[in-house]
Write an enzyme that holds these catalytic residues in place. Sequence first.
Site, PDB file in Angstrom:
ATOM      1  N   ASP A  94       8.741 -10.540  -2.656  1.00 36.48           N
ATOM      2  CA  ASP A  94       9.881 -11.454  -2.672  1.00 36.48           C
ATOM      3  C   ASP A  94       9.542 -12.733  -1.916  1.00 36.48           C
ATOM      4  O   ASP A  94       8.694 -12.721  -1.008  1.00 36.48           O
ATOM      5  CB  ASP A  94      11.101 -10.782  -2.051  1.00 36.48           C
ATOM      6  CG  ASP A  94      11.620  -9.627  -2.897  1.00 36.48           C
ATOM      7  OD1 ASP A  94      11.349  -9.621  -4.105  1.00 36.48           O
ATOM      8  OD2 ASP A  94      12.286  -8.734  -2.338  1.00 36.48           O
ATOM      9  N   TYR A 127       3.486  -1.901   5.882  1.00 31.16           N
ATOM     10  CA  TYR A 127       4.379  -3.022   6.180  1.00 31.16           C
ATOM     11  C   TYR A 127       4.782  -3.028   7.645  1.00 31.16           C
ATOM     12  O   TYR A 127       4.845  -1.972   8.294  1.00 31.16           O
ATOM     13  CB  TYR A 127       5.671  -2.913   5.347  1.00 31.16           C
ATOM     14  CG  TYR A 127       5.484  -2.933   3.862  1.00 31.16           C
ATOM     15  CD1 TYR A 127       5.587  -4.122   3.139  1.00 31.16           C
ATOM     16  CD2 TYR A 127       5.219  -1.765   3.150  1.00 31.16           C
ATOM     17  CE1 TYR A 127       5.429  -4.141   1.761  1.00 31.16           C
ATOM     18  CE2 TYR A 127       5.054  -1.774   1.772  1.00 31.16           C
ATOM     19  CZ  TYR A 127       5.159  -2.962   1.089  1.00 31.16           C
ATOM     20  OH  TYR A 127       5.003  -2.974  -0.277  1.00 31.16           O
ATOM     21  N   ASP A 174      18.622  -6.844   1.785  1.00 33.42           N
ATOM     22  CA  ASP A 174      17.825  -7.606   2.746  1.00 33.42           C
ATOM     23  C   ASP A 174      18.641  -8.785   3.252  1.00 33.42           C
ATOM     24  O   ASP A 174      19.815  -8.959   2.905  1.00 33.42           O
ATOM     25  CB  ASP A 174      16.488  -8.059   2.137  1.00 33.42           C
ATOM     26  CG  ASP A 174      16.655  -8.992   0.942  1.00 33.42           C
ATOM     27  OD1 ASP A 174      17.756  -9.559   0.745  1.00 33.42           O
ATOM     28  OD2 ASP A 174      15.675  -9.164   0.195  1.00 33.42           O
ATOM     29  N   ARG A 229      13.338  -2.200   1.820  1.00 32.07           N
ATOM     30  CA  ARG A 229      14.744  -2.551   2.079  1.00 32.07           C
ATOM     31  C   ARG A 229      15.658  -1.360   1.805  1.00 32.07           C
ATOM     32  O   ARG A 229      16.650  -1.153   2.518  1.00 32.07           O
ATOM     33  CB  ARG A 229      15.170  -3.781   1.268  1.00 32.07           C
ATOM     34  CG  ARG A 229      14.832  -3.768  -0.189  1.00 32.07           C
ATOM     35  CD  ARG A 229      14.951  -5.202  -0.763  1.00 32.07           C
ATOM     36  NE  ARG A 229      14.257  -5.334  -2.016  1.00 32.07           N
ATOM     37  CZ  ARG A 229      14.860  -5.535  -3.182  1.00 32.07           C
ATOM     38  NH1 ARG A 229      16.180  -5.641  -3.239  1.00 32.07           N
ATOM     39  NH2 ARG A 229      14.157  -5.661  -4.286  1.00 32.07           N
TER      40      ARG A 229
END
Length: 303
Positions: free
Chosen positions: A39, A67, A81, A177
């Site tokens: 994203d 991550y 998010d 998320r």
Amino acid sequence: MYHGVMCVDKPKGMTSHDVVSKVRRILHMKKVGHTGTLDPDVTGVLAVVVGQATQLTEILQERQKSYEAVITLGVSTDTEDASGKVTHTSDVSHITTEMIDETIENFEREYNQTVPMYSSVKVNGKKLYEYARNGESVTRPNRVVYIHDLKRTGDINFGETIDIPITVTCSKGTYIRTLAVDIGRKLGVDAHMSYLRRTESCGFTIDDSIALDDITSESIIPILDVLDDFYKIELKDELEARGPFFKTVNGQKMSQTDMMKLTKNEDVETVLFIKGNRPIGIYKKHKENEYKPFKMFLSSNDL
């Protein structure tokens, strides 16, 4: 033409397609792609495949991802998010460090995750985010994901909302998320992901990554280096005219008998054929007595 993989540290504010477009301009090539969308607000490892390495996308995507993220408790959004609209809030004054650590430590390592509404997953031929933007409801699919490692990595910031820094190593297809929302659900409060940076993907880490503005043709990692963990067989021209060499460079099936000769009786599932320093193709066992080409890089016309 260039062939290989570039490991880019994607900057915030750019789409994965933006990165690919810039690499195309740098290399003056059209045959460039990426190995998994990030994203615009997310930074970190983005493997960009170039030339014949576009054949590697499916292989690279199977490798684990890691991550750094921040879970914010007390607020949920429609996108799960920080970019989305606030949909609900919760009182988090009763949440303690002990509750958070216990939830993270005991979170399932394999679970059915519901795909977020704002995603490109298709239902009935239409992307979920298209339903979301039109205000339409639709049943979202579930998928089994694997959380290989999940840890809190720093101090928790307590206030009207609670920020929890974590690291995650997970399987392909895991939405961090949604993981943040699911952790909040375990605690009985609203939650969303307020920060995300990908630190590992496709066998590359942040340490391997190069800033987009520093990318040149010299940043390309050769295909053979990317596939250095594959079982390799170097083909020789001296092999009989219609034997394994002929079959491989022309993308034909190969019997297990022929393959066992080449592997010196080792029973392997996947084989990478090379000639000199050039990859020819990847073969996979298809049946008990047969191997089929999985990805082809070169043909007899290229040699």
